[in-house]
Design an enzyme around this catalytic site. Structure first.
Site, PDB file in Angstrom:
ATOM      1  N   HIS A   5       0.652   8.947   6.831  1.00 22.15           N
ATOM      2  CA  HIS A   5       1.618   8.263   7.699  1.00 22.15           C
ATOM      3  C   HIS A   5       2.635   9.210   8.311  1.00 22.15           C
ATOM      4  O   HIS A   5       3.432   8.802   9.145  1.00 22.15           O
ATOM      5  CB  HIS A   5       2.407   7.204   6.898  1.00 22.15           C
ATOM      6  CG  HIS A   5       1.578   6.045   6.464  1.00 22.15           C
ATOM      7  ND1 HIS A   5       1.323   5.775   5.147  1.00 22.15           N
ATOM      8  CD2 HIS A   5       0.929   5.097   7.170  1.00 22.15           C
ATOM      9  CE1 HIS A   5       0.574   4.700   5.054  1.00 22.15           C
ATOM     10  NE2 HIS A   5       0.316   4.268   6.269  1.00 22.15           N
ATOM     11  N   HIS A  41       1.679   7.048   2.382  1.00 21.97           N
ATOM     12  CA  HIS A  41       1.058   8.323   2.000  1.00 21.97           C
ATOM     13  C   HIS A  41       1.186   9.391   3.079  1.00 21.97           C
ATOM     14  O   HIS A  41       1.712   9.131   4.165  1.00 21.97           O
ATOM     15  CB  HIS A  41      -0.404   8.104   1.587  1.00 21.97           C
ATOM     16  CG  HIS A  41      -1.247   7.513   2.679  1.00 21.97           C
ATOM     17  ND1 HIS A  41      -1.795   8.263   3.681  1.00 21.97           N
ATOM     18  CD2 HIS A  41      -1.619   6.222   2.909  1.00 21.97           C
ATOM     19  CE1 HIS A  41      -2.473   7.476   4.487  1.00 21.97           C
ATOM     20  NE2 HIS A  41      -2.378   6.239   4.046  1.00 21.97           N
ATOM     21  N   LYS A  68       0.860  -1.191   0.000  1.00 22.70           N
ATOM     22  CA  LYS A  68       0.000   0.000   0.000  1.00 22.70           C
ATOM     23  C   LYS A  68       0.891   1.235   0.000  1.00 22.70           C
ATOM     24  O   LYS A  68       2.030   1.193   0.443  1.00 22.70           O
ATOM     25  CB  LYS A  68      -0.870   0.016   1.260  1.00 22.70           C
ATOM     26  CG  LYS A  68      -1.865  -1.113   1.379  1.00 22.70           C
ATOM     27  CD  LYS A  68      -3.294  -0.574   1.269  1.00 22.70           C
ATOM     28  CE  LYS A  68      -4.330  -1.665   1.442  1.00 22.70           C
ATOM     29  NZ  LYS A  68      -4.517  -1.995   2.849  1.00 22.70           N
TER      30      LYS A  68
END
Ligand code: ARG
Length: 569
Positions: free
Chosen positions: A132, A129, A126
């Protein structure tokens, strides 16, 4: 360094029989301004014991106190106000500056106790982004703070590398994936596969079953499944590590969710023996009614485990492996219930160490719309944000070169130091619980309460020290530092350690952010209003020594926030 607070406690402990040292410590206050002293002690609670009016008690006690550490001790109504002896304070600060250099204020408060800080905890396959950034930057700062205070820290990245979604991804890859495409662009491609397989699974039960099948195979150790999963993990980590490198962030362990998969059966068995598992609609749960919490699902009705089960196993493993004084989880406030359940379940199981678990929660970061052009799909990658910050600073430096007709050394490196530093600084500027809106202009400004401003002050002091031929061995005289501005700075330096202690107690790096901004501002005031490079050698050296102390503390403060302090800017 002399601890003036402790001196007060000693003095008062001798004078007041009915209070012990702890009680006295609790009662000592720091007045709102220095006109009321550096410390104040209210005596209201003594009125009953002494059977006197509090103001009279304060006056009498103040009159009896004599100590070289305080230039004045006097009462204002029911308070005893203590004024630190500024010469002794200046001498202490300059001595510490010389002795400790860029470890000014560092103490072994934690006595090498183990502290786990878990942060970042990105999810395999994932995007890494913008969401985070908070856990990553706050967690790294807490780690640095604990380390500074003499704790032994263990930084853990609890990777999201397990769960049913990996069955989906394995199936999707086998069905539609391309090795080359993933190798060239891992996260984007895996994300595409993930979106597609979700759509297909929604439409077809057959696809759903196949995804489940592949997760089961992964759990059972099927070679092909494990190999593909490992490969997803490798390529994802390569991407993530590039970002961690940019951020100057390191971990001691990447034990994520999958690491605990073989540790769950024993834990579940243990729970059964302790008789805390109840059956509920085919699932096995821990009833947490007595803690006012919904039940914690440990085993789902289909026999599989969940996120919480892995956290239970992780908490136990960490406890046994590290015997930590604290096990800190830096995770968004959306997961508060999860961590309450985790703690309560461990408590109910009779693990008396449950209290070592601390959930350090934080609010959300959002973006002012339209300011960020680099969007891949709907996700904003952290790496893109960092690159954009660096680009913007490069642009500012280019302009400066042109305007001032100069050549900036190591421009690329400097742009990265300033750009990424600015983002971290902004991130750590407010209390962590508050949601905040990311604002480019505010973040990258060289003026006001920003990272670049503080870095700039640091670089300015460096060049001043060079210009003044500063030498730590030169003669100095503390009592020459007697202006209001100098004393303000000295007081600030004296407070540094306490600020760090407060920051670690409350898990709030922003105490340090605010502190370094204040110190930088105070320094600038002093710099603008005082001639530092004076004729008189001793005065010049003493002032330069103070500047050197400020430089070190700014550098250390920035370091605790994970920000570099350039020598030149
Ligand atoms: N990977 C999770 C997420 O992105 C965060 C993990 C938090 N840590 C934990 N021990 N549960 O939401």
């Amino acid at each position: 360094m002399i601890n003036f607070r402790e001196e007060i406690i000693k003095i008062l402990d001798e004078k007041i029989e009915n209070l012990n040292k702890d009680e006295i410590n609790q009662m000592i206050e720091v007045p709102p301004n220095y006109e009321l002293g550096d410390f104040a002690f209210p005596v209201f609670s003594l009125a009953k014991i002494f059977r006197k009016n509090p103001a009279i008690i304060a006056e009498e006690l103040a009159g009896e106190i004599e100590s070289k550490y305080f230039e004045k001790v006097e009462n204002k109504s029911a308070y005893i106000n203590f004024y630190i002896n500024k010469n002794i304070l200046a001498e202490e600060i300059l001595k510490e500056t010389i002795d400790k250099k860029d470890e000014f204020g560092k103490i072994n408060y934690g006595e090498d106790k183990n502290v786990i800080v878990e942060y970042s905890s990105t999810n395999i396959a994932k995007p890494f982004h913008i969401g985070h950034i908070r856990s990553t930057v706050i967690g790294d700062s807490l780690k640095r703070i604990y380390k500074f205070l003499g704790y032994n820290t263990i930084a853990i990245n609890h990777l999201g590398d397990y769960g049913t979604q990996f069955g989906m991804l394995i199936y999707a890859y086998k069905e539609w994936g391309s090795k080359e495409a993933i190798e060239a662009n891992p996260i984007d491609e895996l994300l595409k596969l993930y979106v597609k397989v979700n759509e297909e699974a929604d439409k077809s039960k057959e696809v759903k079953d196949k995804c489940r099948y592949w997760f089961k195979e992964l759990e059972n150790g099927n070679e092909e499944a494990v190999e593909i999963w490992k490969w997803f993990k490798d390529v994802s980590l390569q991407e993530f590590n590039r970002v961690y490198d940019m951020l100057d962030i390191e971990f001691d362990s990447y034990n994520g969710e999958s690491f605990y998969s073989d540790k769950m059966p024993a834990l579940i068995e243990d729970f059964r023996e302790r008789n805390i598992l109840e059956e509920s609609e085919g699932a096995e749960v821990i009833n947490l009614e007595e803690y006012d919490l919904p039940p914690a699902i440990v085993v789902k009705s289909d026999g599989t485990t969940i996120y919480l089960t892995r956290d239970l196993a992780a908490a136990k493993y960490r406890h046994e492996t590290y015997k930590p004084y604290k096990n800190i989880y830096v995770v968004g406030s959306q997961q508060s219930l999860h961590f309450k359940q985790l703690k309560a379940a461990l408590k109910k199981a009779g693990f008396d160490w449950y209290d070592e678990i601390v959930h350090v929660a934080f609010g959300m970061v959002s973006l002012e719309d339209g300011t960020l052009s680099t969007r891949r799909g709907k996700v904003l990658y952290l790496e893109d944000v960092l690159n954009k910050a660096t680009e913007k600073v490069t642009h500012i430096l280019d302009e400066r070169e042109e305007e001032q007709n100069i050549k900036i050394e190591n421009k690329e490196e400097l742009a990265q130091t300033v750009g990424i530093g600015a983002i971290k600084f902004q991130e750590l500027f407010n209390g962590r619980i508050k949601d905040y809106v990311f604002d480019w202009d505010k973040t990258l400004s060289f003026e006001g309460e920003t990272g670049p401003y503080v870095q700039y002050v640091h670089a300015r002091i460096s060049s001043l020290l060079k210009k003044g031929n500063f030498n730590i061995e030169n003669e100095f005289e503390p009592s020459l530092l007697n202006s209001e501005l100098e004393i303000d700075i000295i007081r600030s330096l004296y407070n540094f350690t306490d600020v760090v202690i407060d920051a670690h107690e409350k898990y709030e790096p922003y105490f340090i952010t605010r502190y370094v901004v204040e110190l930088a501002k105070n320094f600038n005031k002093f710099y603008n209003q005082t001639q530092i490079l004076v004729e008189d050698e001793k005065l010049k050296n003493t002032r330069l020594l103070l500047c050197y102390g400020v430089k070190n503390v700014i550098k250390e403060g920035l370091y605790l926030l994970g920000i570099k302090a350039p020598e030149k800017m």
